[in-house]
Design a protein around this motif. Structure first.
Motif, mmCIF file in Angstrom:
data_model
loop_
_atom_site.group_PDB
_atom_site.id
_atom_site.type_symbol
_atom_site.label_atom_id
_atom_site.label_comp_id
_atom_site.label_asym_id
_atom_site.label_seq_id
_atom_site.Cartn_x
_atom_site.Cartn_y
_atom_site.Cartn_z
ATOM 1 N N ASP A 1 -0.381 -16.423 6.378
ATOM 2 C CA ASP A 1 0.565 -15.467 6.953
ATOM 3 C C ASP A 1 0.504 -14.198 6.102
ATOM 4 N N VAL A 2 -0.062 -13.150 6.659
ATOM 5 C CA VAL A 2 -0.330 -11.927 5.896
ATOM 6 C C VAL A 2 0.456 -10.761 6.491
ATOM 7 N N LYS A 3 1.113 -10.003 5.640
ATOM 8 C CA LYS A 3 1.766 -8.766 6.061
ATOM 9 C C LYS A 3 1.334 -7.642 5.127
ATOM 10 N N ILE A 4 1.130 -6.470 5.696
ATOM 11 C CA ILE A 4 0.798 -5.284 4.909
ATOM 12 C C ILE A 4 2.022 -4.383 4.885
ATOM 13 N N LEU A 5 2.494 -4.050 3.694
ATOM 14 C CA LEU A 5 3.621 -3.133 3.525
ATOM 15 C C LEU A 5 3.089 -1.780 3.091
ATOM 16 N N SER A 6 3.526 -0.722 3.746
ATOM 17 C CA SER A 6 3.037 0.618 3.409
ATOM 18 C C SER A 6 4.152 1.637 3.569
ATOM 19 N N LEU A 7 4.087 2.669 2.718
ATOM 20 C CA LEU A 7 5.073 3.738 2.788
ATOM 21 C C LEU A 7 4.677 4.837 3.765
ATOM 22 N N ALA A 8 3.425 4.894 4.146
ATOM 23 C CA ALA A 8 2.972 5.978 5.026
ATOM 24 C C ALA A 8 1.651 5.595 5.660
ATOM 25 N N GLY A 9 1.190 6.454 6.566
ATOM 26 C CA GLY A 9 -0.135 6.283 7.139
ATOM 27 C C GLY A 9 -0.114 5.937 8.617
ATOM 28 N N MET B 1 0.837 -1.183 0.000
ATOM 29 C CA MET B 1 0.000 0.000 0.000
ATOM 30 C C MET B 1 0.880 1.243 0.000
ATOM 31 N N ILE B 2 0.328 2.349 -0.552
ATOM 32 C CA ILE B 2 1.001 3.638 -0.441
ATOM 33 C C ILE B 2 0.787 4.213 0.960
ATOM 34 N N THR B 3 -0.456 4.143 1.449
ATOM 35 C CA THR B 3 -0.781 4.681 2.769
ATOM 36 C C THR B 3 -1.893 3.863 3.401
ATOM 37 N N THR B 4 -1.947 3.887 4.731
ATOM 38 C CA THR B 4 -2.987 3.170 5.472
ATOM 39 C C THR B 4 -3.986 4.137 6.098
ATOM 40 N N GLY B 5 -4.042 5.367 5.594
ATOM 41 C CA GLY B 5 -4.954 6.364 6.150
ATOM 42 C C GLY B 5 -6.408 5.985 5.965
ATOM 43 N N LEU B 6 -7.272 6.646 6.713
ATOM 44 C CA LEU B 6 -8.701 6.351 6.717
ATOM 45 C C LEU B 6 -9.313 6.553 5.336
ATOM 46 N N ALA B 7 -9.865 5.479 4.766
ATOM 47 C CA ALA B 7 -10.546 5.517 3.472
ATOM 48 C C ALA B 7 -11.289 4.199 3.286
ATOM 49 N N GLY B 8 -12.333 4.238 2.484
ATOM 50 C CA GLY B 8 -13.117 3.031 2.246
ATOM 51 C C GLY B 8 -12.305 1.924 1.604
ATOM 52 N N PHE C 1 -8.468 1.758 12.469
ATOM 53 C CA PHE C 1 -9.132 0.465 12.275
ATOM 54 C C PHE C 1 -8.857 -0.371 13.525
ATOM 55 N N LYS C 2 -9.881 -0.579 14.335
ATOM 56 C CA LYS C 2 -9.692 -1.038 15.708
ATOM 57 C C LYS C 2 -9.273 -2.502 15.832
ATOM 58 N N ASP C 3 -9.549 -3.328 14.863
ATOM 59 C CA ASP C 3 -9.350 -4.762 15.070
ATOM 60 C C ASP C 3 -8.536 -5.386 13.939
ATOM 61 N N LEU C 4 -7.442 -4.745 13.568
ATOM 62 C CA LEU C 4 -6.582 -5.303 12.527
ATOM 63 C C LEU C 4 -5.721 -6.410 13.130
ATOM 64 N N LYS C 5 -5.812 -7.590 12.531
ATOM 65 C CA LYS C 5 -5.155 -8.773 13.088
ATOM 66 C C LYS C 5 -3.808 -9.084 12.437
ATOM 67 N N VAL C 6 -3.410 -8.308 11.456
ATOM 68 C CA VAL C 6 -2.164 -8.593 10.745
ATOM 69 C C VAL C 6 -1.151 -7.477 10.995
ATOM 70 N N GLU C 7 0.101 -7.806 10.762
ATOM 71 C CA GLU C 7 1.179 -6.844 10.990
ATOM 72 C C GLU C 7 1.263 -5.853 9.836
ATOM 73 N N VAL C 8 1.420 -4.566 10.174
ATOM 74 C CA VAL C 8 1.667 -3.523 9.181
ATOM 75 C C VAL C 8 3.112 -3.072 9.332
ATOM 76 N N ILE C 9 3.870 -3.138 8.239
ATOM 77 C CA ILE C 9 5.272 -2.756 8.260
ATOM 78 C C ILE C 9 5.437 -1.501 7.417
ATOM 79 N N TYR C 10 5.951 -0.439 8.021
ATOM 80 C CA TYR C 10 6.069 0.838 7.329
ATOM 81 C C TYR C 10 7.501 1.094 6.881
ATOM 82 N N LYS C 11 7.620 1.741 5.745
ATOM 83 C CA LYS C 11 8.893 2.274 5.282
ATOM 84 C C LYS C 11 8.630 3.690 4.810
#
Length: 357
Positions: free
Chosen positions: A26-34, A1-8, A39-49
């Motif tokens: 095994d799920v990982k979310i990669l994002s550059l920002a955000g 993802m580019i960003t994890t900011g609030l959006a539908g 999102f109150k109940d995210l069960k997977v790891e978000v890794i930012y760069k």
């Protein structure tokens, strides 16, 4: 993802990630920002760069090279390496597409999923195994954010040799118009009925009808249309607007468009609060010009709130005029005014829309 900011669209990605996690992947979310804490109940790891540059800068040369690289996919030259070579020869600093591609290469994934047209190029340049493209975009959104160059790039992304997942019949057709042989599966966004459900009217009940709107500040969302509709309706029927938006944005609209009706602003609301606000409204007004799917009207229906909305293309998979919503053409203020007044004054029509919604 580019960003994890609030959006539908981001919410949809998180819901899919949770679903995969619950099924043992095994799920990982990669994002550059955000910041995903909304999102109150995210069960997977978000890794930012954090990206090295904040503003996306494209050139026609880049577009031409990307086109050539896609066209010669089977050549011996690796597309990612050749793009870096041309960029260095021109003295161009790598942009966030390249940064995300490099980030992806740090992870040995069985499947990599692009979630935005820019990330589609990142996934492709990274040469990931089994690339997928979760396509939620549409021309009006892309052009509003990135201009004509971004729009050309968006169309080019749809020609990539990926397997596609998309959110509506409208977005599926966008893919097929640009890539007739593409493999496309529709997976509609959904509504959590344990959260979005009819509730008691919790806002103070008075003689004024309550109309809920969401103001986003993006041109294609039709904020100005919604406010003009409310201004006209307020002269005919006493209303109180429930506005979900940033307070600073509402202040700007108050000075530029003018707001001459009573209203209350709710900012940074969670799903539970959104559900209570929907349930407290006599009608939900949605005036977007275009959507990939358009989730808020569906949430309002789930909360037992009648919907007055525009034909924004993405919502055609669930919104039927006269059955579960009253639908006008985008920008048609007169029709939206008439439909909103009908819902607020005709109890039988209102009950039918609620039941069918």
């Amino acid at each position: 993802m580019i960003t994890t900011g609030l959006a539908g669209g981001v919410r949809y990605v998180f819901e899919v990630a949770n679903g995969l996690k619950e099924r043992g992947y095994d799920v990982k979310i990669l994002s550059l920002a955000g910041d995903h804490r909304w999102f109150k109940d995210l069960k997977v790891e978000v890794i930012y760069k954090e990206p090295m540059i904040n503003k996306i800068s494209y050139t026609l040369y880049r577009l031409y090279k990307i086109y050539n690289l896609i066209k010669h996919r089977n050549s011996n030259i690796k597309p990612y390496d050749s793009l870096l070579l041309f960029s260095s020869l021109l003295g161009i600093k790598p942009d966030i597409i390249i940064e995300l591609a490099e980030f992806i290469q740090n992870f040995d994934s069985d499947t990599t999923i692009a979630t935005y047209y820019l990330t589609a190029f990142s996934v492709w340049f990274s040469q990931s195994k089994r690339p997928f493209y979760l396509m939620q975009d549409f021309p009006e959104l892309v052009e509003s954010n990135e201009g004509r160059t971004g729009l050309n790039m968006f169309r080019l992304s749809l020609k990539l040799p990926f397997s596609f997942i998309t959110v509506s019949s409208y977005t599926k057709q966008l893919i097929l118009d640009n890539n007739p042989t593409a493999r496309v599966t529709i997976a509609h966004p959904g509504v959590n009925l344990e959260v979005f459900r009819p509730r008691r009217r919790e806002l103070k009940n008075d003689s004024k009808k309550k109309v809920m709107v969401i103001l986003r500040g993006q041109k294609q969302k039709g904020d100005n249309v919604a406010l003009e509709v409310l201004k006209i309706v307020s002269k005919k029927i006493p209303i109180h607007a429930i506005i979900v938006s940033r307070k600073d944005l509402v202040d700007i609209y108050s000075k530029t468009i003018g707001i001459n009706f009573p209203y209350t602003v709710f900012s940074n609301v969670d799903d539970e609060t959104m559900s209570r606000l929907y349930s407290s409204a006599d009608a939900f007004l949605f005036t977007s010009y275009a959507e990939g799917f358009g989730l808020p009207p569906l949430e309002a229906m789930a909360c037992g709130t009648p919907v007055v909305m525009t034909d924004n293309k993405g919502s055609r998979d669930y919104a039927l005029n006269g059955y579960n919503a009253l639908i006008s053409q985008p920008g048609d203020i007169k029709s939206l005014v008439n439909n909103l007044i009908r819902v607020l004054q005709d109890d039988k029509l209102k009950e039918n829309l609620i039941e069918n919604g």
